[in-house]
Design a protein around this motif. Structure first.
Motif, PDB file in Angstrom:
ATOM      1  N   PHE A  23       0.947  -1.345   0.068  1.00  0.00           N
ATOM      2  CA  PHE A  23      -0.260  -0.037  -0.046  1.00  0.00           C
ATOM      3  C   PHE A  23       0.947   1.330  -0.078  1.00  0.00           C
ATOM      4  O   PHE A  23       1.849   1.420   0.976  1.00  0.00           O
ATOM      5  CB  PHE A  23      -0.878  -0.078   1.264  1.00  0.00           C
ATOM      6  CG  PHE A  23      -1.964   1.125   1.235  1.00  0.00           C
ATOM      7  CD1 PHE A  23      -2.986   0.981   0.258  1.00  0.00           C
ATOM      8  CD2 PHE A  23      -1.873   1.935   2.340  1.00  0.00           C
ATOM      9  CE1 PHE A  23      -4.026   1.967   0.402  1.00  0.00           C
ATOM     10  CE2 PHE A  23      -2.921   2.958   2.393  1.00  0.00           C
ATOM     11  CZ  PHE A  23      -3.922   2.892   1.340  1.00  0.00           C
ATOM     12  N   GLY A  26      -2.003   5.700  -1.011  1.00  0.00           N
ATOM     13  CA  GLY A  26      -3.369   5.511  -1.322  1.00  0.00           C
ATOM     14  C   GLY A  26      -3.489   4.521  -2.429  1.00  0.00           C
ATOM     15  O   GLY A  26      -4.898   4.278  -2.799  1.00  0.00           O
ATOM     16  N   LEU A  28      -2.995   0.334  -3.850  1.00  0.00           N
ATOM     17  CA  LEU A  28      -2.821  -0.876  -3.397  1.00  0.00           C
ATOM     18  C   LEU A  28      -2.573  -1.755  -4.342  1.00  0.00           C
ATOM     19  O   LEU A  28      -3.064  -1.920  -5.409  1.00  0.00           O
ATOM     20  CB  LEU A  28      -4.108  -1.582  -2.444  1.00  0.00           C
ATOM     21  CG  LEU A  28      -3.739  -2.954  -1.924  1.00  0.00           C
ATOM     22  CD1 LEU A  28      -2.947  -2.827  -0.880  1.00  0.00           C
ATOM     23  CD2 LEU A  28      -5.274  -3.420  -1.577  1.00  0.00           C
ATOM     24  N   LEU A  62      -8.051  -7.139  -0.059  1.00  0.00           N
ATOM     25  CA  LEU A  62      -8.676  -5.652  -0.119  1.00  0.00           C
ATOM     26  C   LEU A  62      -9.236  -5.431   1.174  1.00  0.00           C
ATOM     27  O   LEU A  62      -8.793  -4.266   1.857  1.00  0.00           O
ATOM     28  CB  LEU A  62      -9.648  -5.702  -1.290  1.00  0.00           C
ATOM     29  CG  LEU A  62      -9.243  -5.845  -2.659  1.00  0.00           C
ATOM     30  CD1 LEU A  62     -10.439  -6.145  -3.538  1.00  0.00           C
ATOM     31  CD2 LEU A  62      -8.519  -4.225  -3.211  1.00  0.00           C
ATOM     32  N   GLU A  63     -10.016  -6.246   1.975  1.00  0.00           N
ATOM     33  CA  GLU A  63     -10.473  -5.861   3.048  1.00  0.00           C
ATOM     34  C   GLU A  63      -9.192  -5.499   4.306  1.00  0.00           C
ATOM     35  O   GLU A  63      -9.553  -4.809   5.119  1.00  0.00           O
ATOM     36  CB  GLU A  63     -11.339  -6.908   3.553  1.00  0.00           C
ATOM     37  CG  GLU A  63     -12.624  -6.856   2.681  1.00  0.00           C
ATOM     38  CD  GLU A  63     -13.499  -8.374   2.926  1.00  0.00           C
ATOM     39  OE1 GLU A  63     -13.136  -9.310   4.022  1.00  0.00           O
ATOM     40  OE2 GLU A  63     -14.607  -8.315   2.543  1.00  0.00           O
ATOM     41  N   ALA A  65      -6.748  -4.105   3.663  1.00  0.00           N
ATOM     42  CA  ALA A  65      -6.421  -2.873   3.405  1.00  0.00           C
ATOM     43  C   ALA A  65      -7.499  -1.665   3.734  1.00  0.00           C
ATOM     44  O   ALA A  65      -7.110  -0.560   3.316  1.00  0.00           O
ATOM     45  CB  ALA A  65      -5.788  -2.643   1.944  1.00  0.00           C
ATOM     46  N   GLY A  66      -8.585  -2.122   4.002  1.00  0.00           N
ATOM     47  CA  GLY A  66      -9.941  -1.241   4.180  1.00  0.00           C
ATOM     48  C   GLY A  66     -10.612  -0.963   2.774  1.00  0.00           C
ATOM     49  O   GLY A  66     -10.995  -0.022   2.813  1.00  0.00           O
ATOM     50  N   MET A  67     -10.334  -1.864   1.896  1.00  0.00           N
ATOM     51  CA  MET A  67     -10.778  -1.546   0.565  1.00  0.00           C
ATOM     52  C   MET A  67     -11.908  -2.760   0.133  1.00  0.00           C
ATOM     53  O   MET A  67     -12.045  -3.724   1.024  1.00  0.00           O
ATOM     54  CB  MET A  67      -9.849  -1.296  -0.428  1.00  0.00           C
ATOM     55  CG  MET A  67      -8.943  -0.362  -0.024  1.00  0.00           C
ATOM     56  SD  MET A  67      -7.857  -0.323  -1.603  1.00  0.00           S
ATOM     57  CE  MET A  67      -6.565   1.222  -1.059  1.00  0.00           C
ATOM     58  N   ASN A  71     -12.779  -0.502  -5.034  1.00  0.00           N
ATOM     59  CA  ASN A  71     -11.598   0.465  -5.139  1.00  0.00           C
ATOM     60  C   ASN A  71     -10.667  -0.060  -6.259  1.00  0.00           C
ATOM     61  O   ASN A  71      -9.830   0.629  -6.521  1.00  0.00           O
ATOM     62  CB  ASN A  71     -10.821   0.148  -3.871  1.00  0.00           C
ATOM     63  CG  ASN A  71     -11.632   0.888  -2.785  1.00  0.00           C
ATOM     64  OD1 ASN A  71     -12.493   0.127  -1.977  1.00  0.00           O
ATOM     65  ND2 ASN A  71     -11.554   2.104  -2.573  1.00  0.00           N
ATOM     66  N   HIS A 125      -7.379   1.687  -5.318  1.00  0.00           N
ATOM     67  CA  HIS A 125      -7.021   3.066  -5.151  1.00  0.00           C
ATOM     68  C   HIS A 125      -7.831   3.584  -4.146  1.00  0.00           C
ATOM     69  O   HIS A 125      -9.426   3.297  -4.216  1.00  0.00           O
ATOM     70  CB  HIS A 125      -7.253   4.011  -6.223  1.00  0.00           C
ATOM     71  CG  HIS A 125      -6.501   5.372  -6.048  1.00  0.00           C
ATOM     72  ND1 HIS A 125      -7.207   6.139  -5.293  1.00  0.00           N
ATOM     73  CD2 HIS A 125      -5.138   5.744  -6.378  1.00  0.00           C
ATOM     74  CE1 HIS A 125      -6.514   7.491  -5.240  1.00  0.00           C
ATOM     75  NE2 HIS A 125      -5.497   7.290  -5.879  1.00  0.00           N
ATOM     76  N   GLN A 126      -7.502   4.162  -2.851  1.00  0.00           N
ATOM     77  CA  GLN A 126      -8.350   4.524  -1.972  1.00  0.00           C
ATOM     78  C   GLN A 126      -8.739   6.015  -2.371  1.00  0.00           C
ATOM     79  O   GLN A 126      -7.957   6.859  -2.711  1.00  0.00           O
ATOM     80  CB  GLN A 126      -7.444   4.677  -0.683  1.00  0.00           C
ATOM     81  CG  GLN A 126      -8.233   5.408   0.555  1.00  0.00           C
ATOM     82  CD  GLN A 126      -6.994   5.185   1.627  1.00  0.00           C
ATOM     83  OE1 GLN A 126      -6.275   5.652   1.672  1.00  0.00           O
ATOM     84  NE2 GLN A 126      -7.683   4.438   2.725  1.00  0.00           N
TER      85      GLN A 126
END
Length: 127
Positions: A23, A26, A28, A62-63, A65-67, A71, A125-126
């Motif tokens: 990451f 912003g 991933l 993804l999860e 990384a909070g995505m 995303n 991308h965040q």
């Protein structure tokens, strides 16, 4: 610049000298995932089952990384046989929002790690 290694036990551990994902500012970058069940370590067999497992592995990363798949801006798909394209594509699409598909290419390769039929990497991308 900010870089963080993303790792989760909900996806298979790397089978070589690489990270599950990085990451950076912003964005991933997810390494190619193959259809290894992270709990049993077993490989799925058959393109539909393989693709489902790959997508589950990608989702777990993804999860972590909070995505989510919403995303994802880019995917790269490697197939051992283009004869599997339609079946893989149907499973792949079932995980994504039809109004938010990422850019993508799909290429046929002669061999993949552990002789699987499919490997998928992603960039998210965040927002």
């Amino acid at each position: 610049m900010s870089k963080k290694i993303i790792s989760t036990s909900n996806a298979p551990a790397a089978i070589g000298p690489y990270s599950q994902a990085n990451f950076i500012n912003g964005v991933l970058y997810i390494s190619g995932q193959i259809p290894i069940d992270p709990i049993s370590g077993n490989l799925e067999d058959g393109i539909e089952k393989e693709t489902h497992q790959v997508m589950k592995n990608l989702k777990a990363i993804l999860e972590e990384a909070g995505m989510s798949f919403s995303n994802v801006v880019k995917a790269t798909i490697f197939l051992k046989s283009m004869d599997d394209f339609a079946a893989m594509n149907e499973v792949y699409a079932s995980y994504l929002d039809a109004n938010n598909y990422p850019a993508r290419e799909t290429v046929q390769v002669s061999c993949l790690p552990k002789n699987v039929s499919v490997e998928i990497s992603m960039i998210a991308h965040q927002f």
